[in-house]
Write a protein that holds these residues in place. Structure first.
Motif, mmCIF file in Angstrom:
data_model
loop_
_atom_site.group_PDB
_atom_site.id
_atom_site.type_symbol
_atom_site.label_atom_id
_atom_site.label_comp_id
_atom_site.label_asym_id
_atom_site.label_seq_id
_atom_site.Cartn_x
_atom_site.Cartn_y
_atom_site.Cartn_z
ATOM 1 N N PHE A 18 -13.986 0.104 15.122
ATOM 2 C CA PHE A 18 -13.008 -0.865 14.602
ATOM 3 C C PHE A 18 -13.136 -0.875 13.083
ATOM 4 N N ARG A 19 -12.151 -0.289 12.424
ATOM 5 C CA ARG A 19 -12.239 -0.127 10.975
ATOM 6 C C ARG A 19 -11.371 -1.174 10.276
ATOM 7 N N LEU A 20 -12.010 -1.984 9.441
ATOM 8 C CA LEU A 20 -11.287 -2.871 8.546
ATOM 9 C C LEU A 20 -11.053 -2.124 7.239
ATOM 10 N N LYS A 21 -9.824 -2.175 6.745
ATOM 11 C CA LYS A 21 -9.469 -1.429 5.540
ATOM 12 C C LYS A 21 -8.818 -2.373 4.539
ATOM 13 N N ALA A 22 -9.300 -2.368 3.310
ATOM 14 C CA ALA A 22 -8.674 -3.158 2.256
ATOM 15 C C ALA A 22 -7.427 -2.445 1.766
ATOM 16 N N GLY A 23 -6.373 -3.219 1.480
ATOM 17 C CA GLY A 23 -5.149 -2.637 0.951
ATOM 18 C C GLY A 23 -4.125 -2.388 2.033
ATOM 19 N N GLN A 24 -3.270 -1.415 1.807
ATOM 20 C CA GLN A 24 -2.172 -1.143 2.727
ATOM 21 C C GLN A 24 -2.177 0.322 3.138
ATOM 22 N N PRO A 25 -1.589 0.625 4.301
ATOM 23 C CA PRO A 25 -1.521 2.026 4.734
ATOM 24 C C PRO A 25 -0.773 2.881 3.716
ATOM 25 N N ARG A 26 -1.274 4.070 3.488
ATOM 26 C CA ARG A 26 -0.632 4.968 2.523
ATOM 27 C C ARG A 26 -0.373 6.351 3.097
ATOM 28 N N LYS A 27 -0.731 6.575 4.345
ATOM 29 C CA LYS A 27 -0.551 7.914 4.908
ATOM 30 C C LYS A 27 0.929 8.210 5.142
ATOM 31 N N ILE A 28 1.271 9.451 5.188
ATOM 32 C CA ILE A 28 2.644 9.870 5.458
ATOM 33 C C ILE A 28 2.904 9.795 6.963
ATOM 34 N N ASN A 29 3.967 9.130 7.329
ATOM 35 C CA ASN A 29 4.374 9.083 8.726
ATOM 36 C C ASN A 29 5.409 10.181 8.947
ATOM 37 N N ARG A 30 5.070 11.140 9.757
ATOM 38 C CA ARG A 30 5.929 12.323 9.912
ATOM 39 C C ARG A 30 7.245 12.001 10.615
ATOM 40 N N ARG A 31 7.266 10.894 11.387
ATOM 41 C CA ARG A 31 8.484 10.598 12.144
ATOM 42 C C ARG A 31 9.615 10.142 11.242
ATOM 43 N N SER A 32 9.275 9.503 10.140
ATOM 44 C CA SER A 32 10.328 8.978 9.282
ATOM 45 C C SER A 32 9.863 8.914 7.846
ATOM 46 N N LEU A 33 10.550 9.636 6.987
ATOM 47 C CA LEU A 33 10.212 9.597 5.568
ATOM 48 C C LEU A 33 10.410 8.196 5.011
ATOM 49 N N LEU A 34 11.435 7.495 5.491
ATOM 50 C CA LEU A 34 11.680 6.135 5.023
ATOM 51 C C LEU A 34 10.504 5.229 5.367
ATOM 52 N N GLU A 35 10.023 5.298 6.600
ATOM 53 C CA GLU A 35 8.921 4.445 7.014
ATOM 54 C C GLU A 35 7.652 4.770 6.240
ATOM 55 N N SER A 36 7.492 6.017 5.824
ATOM 56 C CA SER A 36 6.297 6.381 5.078
ATOM 57 C C SER A 36 6.271 5.716 3.711
ATOM 58 N N ARG A 37 7.425 5.200 3.276
ATOM 59 C CA ARG A 37 7.503 4.572 1.956
ATOM 60 C C ARG A 37 7.472 3.046 2.025
ATOM 61 N N ILE A 38 7.140 2.493 3.173
ATOM 62 C CA ILE A 38 7.081 1.039 3.290
ATOM 63 C C ILE A 38 6.079 0.477 2.298
ATOM 64 N N ASP A 39 6.515 -0.515 1.537
ATOM 65 C CA ASP A 39 5.611 -1.258 0.668
ATOM 66 C C ASP A 39 5.228 -2.525 1.411
ATOM 67 N N TRP A 40 4.036 -2.539 1.967
ATOM 68 C CA TRP A 40 3.632 -3.653 2.809
ATOM 69 C C TRP A 40 3.450 -4.942 2.024
ATOM 70 N N ARG A 41 3.399 -4.852 0.704
ATOM 71 C CA ARG A 41 3.324 -6.093 -0.088
ATOM 72 C C ARG A 41 4.629 -6.879 -0.012
ATOM 73 N N ARG A 42 5.703 -6.213 0.371
ATOM 74 C CA ARG A 42 7.002 -6.868 0.404
ATOM 75 C C ARG A 42 7.674 -6.790 1.771
ATOM 76 N N ALA A 43 6.971 -6.259 2.763
ATOM 77 C CA ALA A 43 7.623 -5.910 4.018
ATOM 78 C C ALA A 43 7.504 -6.960 5.107
ATOM 79 N N SER A 44 6.840 -8.081 4.831
ATOM 80 C CA SER A 44 6.721 -9.122 5.848
ATOM 81 C C SER A 44 6.697 -10.480 5.142
ATOM 82 N N ASP A 45 6.525 -11.544 5.916
ATOM 83 C CA ASP A 45 6.752 -12.898 5.403
ATOM 84 C C ASP A 45 5.853 -13.300 4.241
ATOM 85 N N HIS A 46 4.693 -12.692 4.103
ATOM 86 C CA HIS A 46 3.815 -13.051 2.979
ATOM 87 C C HIS A 46 4.486 -12.790 1.634
ATOM 88 N N ALA A 47 5.440 -11.855 1.599
ATOM 89 C CA ALA A 47 6.142 -11.568 0.340
ATOM 90 C C ALA A 47 6.908 -12.785 -0.161
#
Length: 299
Positions: free
Chosen positions: A206-235
């Protein structure tokens, strides 16, 4: 820490919220109404306080040329020491509904977050928090974070009284590496505590990771560019100067797909996520968040 019973109940709540009878919880549908009622009934069973006559906070919003109605579900536990200072624990309960013959159940997105929020409410009814805690199930997150915006624009408390937002959005599928991300604004006063916690509790299973995912998602180039700082209600909270911690796993092959069902939830990962979220939130609640923020601003 949550008890085994509370963890089991959280899994059951996740399963209920992701059931076909919820019809994917799209705003305005019969299934969505059932989901809102389920959350309200859970708050009532825990005897949470409320601001309105009940737990529902209806709001209107514009979509295209139409005016539509959403509804947040809001409960409250009064703090024992810092009652006028609030932590808001949020999780959106809406999802994508039915498209054609497919139900988009949204088990990870975000029945998992709502089930965790309900479990935290249950935990803090037994272990009374130092700060007052608002439990906020937001609506219309999928279409522009509308519920969080409505909550802040018509909140019975002032935004300056909200010391911290804990936002939980997708904690049921950590992928092959079992990763849960813990995202905060850069260099806030509680960053050292969060990083120390991550270093002490992250392990191979069980890995806890600081920050946000940055890996490339091969299924969707758009999804690979998600900025999680703005992508949910905390924004929405961040936009008005409220600090936040966001908990969530990365997107995966079931994200926004009909296959995001309870059967594809990693139950062990979900339970581990909930244990660590509860532990870290409890540690933060024991701080005087008002004085910490003031001291940080003066440094």
């Amino acid at each position: 820490m949550p008890t085994d019973y509370q963890l089991t109940q959280a899994v059951q709540n996740l399963k209920i919220l992701a059931d076909d009878k919820m019809e994917g919880r799209k705003t305005g549908t019969p299934g969505h109404k059932i989901a809102a009622g389920f959350i309200s009934d859970a708050f009532s069973a825990m005897q949470l306080g409320h601001f309105s006559p009940g737990y529902f906070q209806p709001f209107t919003y514009e979509q295209g040329w139409n005016e539509k109605t959403g509804v947040n579900v809001v409960g409250l536990i009064e703090g024992s020491e810092f009652a006028d200072d609030y932590i808001v624990i949020s999780a959106h309960y809406d999802h994508l509904g039915i498209k054609g013959r497919h139900i988009f159940n949204g088990a990870d997105d975000n029945a998992s977050g709502v089930a965790a929020m309900l479990a935290l409410a249950n935990y803090f009814t037994v272990h009374r928090p130092h700060h007052s805690i608002i439990f906020l199930a937001t609506d219309v997150e999928e279409a522009g974070l509308r519920g969080a915006k409505a909550f802040l624009s018509s909140s019975p408390i002032k935004a300056v009284q909200i010391r911290l937002n804990i936002n939980i959005d997708m904690i049921g599928n950590g992928g092959k590496r079992h990763e849960l991300y813990v995202l905060t604004p850069p260099d806030v006063y509680f960053t050292p505590l969060v990083h120390q916690y991550i270093a002490a509790h992250s392990k191979a299973t069980f890995r806890l990771k600081a920050g946000q995912p940055r890996k490339i998602n091969r299924r969707s180039l758009l999804e690979s560019r998600i900025d999680w700082r703005r992508a949910s209600d905390h924004a929405v909270f961040a936009n008005v100067g409220i600090d936040y911690i966001y908990f969530g796993n990365d997107i995966h092959k079931h994200y926004h797909q009909p296959s995001d069902t309870f059967e594809n939830i990693n139950v062990d990962f979900f339970k581990s996520s909930l244990v660590h979220i509860t532990d870290l939130v409890s540690q933060l609640d024991r701080l005087n968040l008002r004085s910490r923020k003031v001291n940080s601003a003066n440094e």
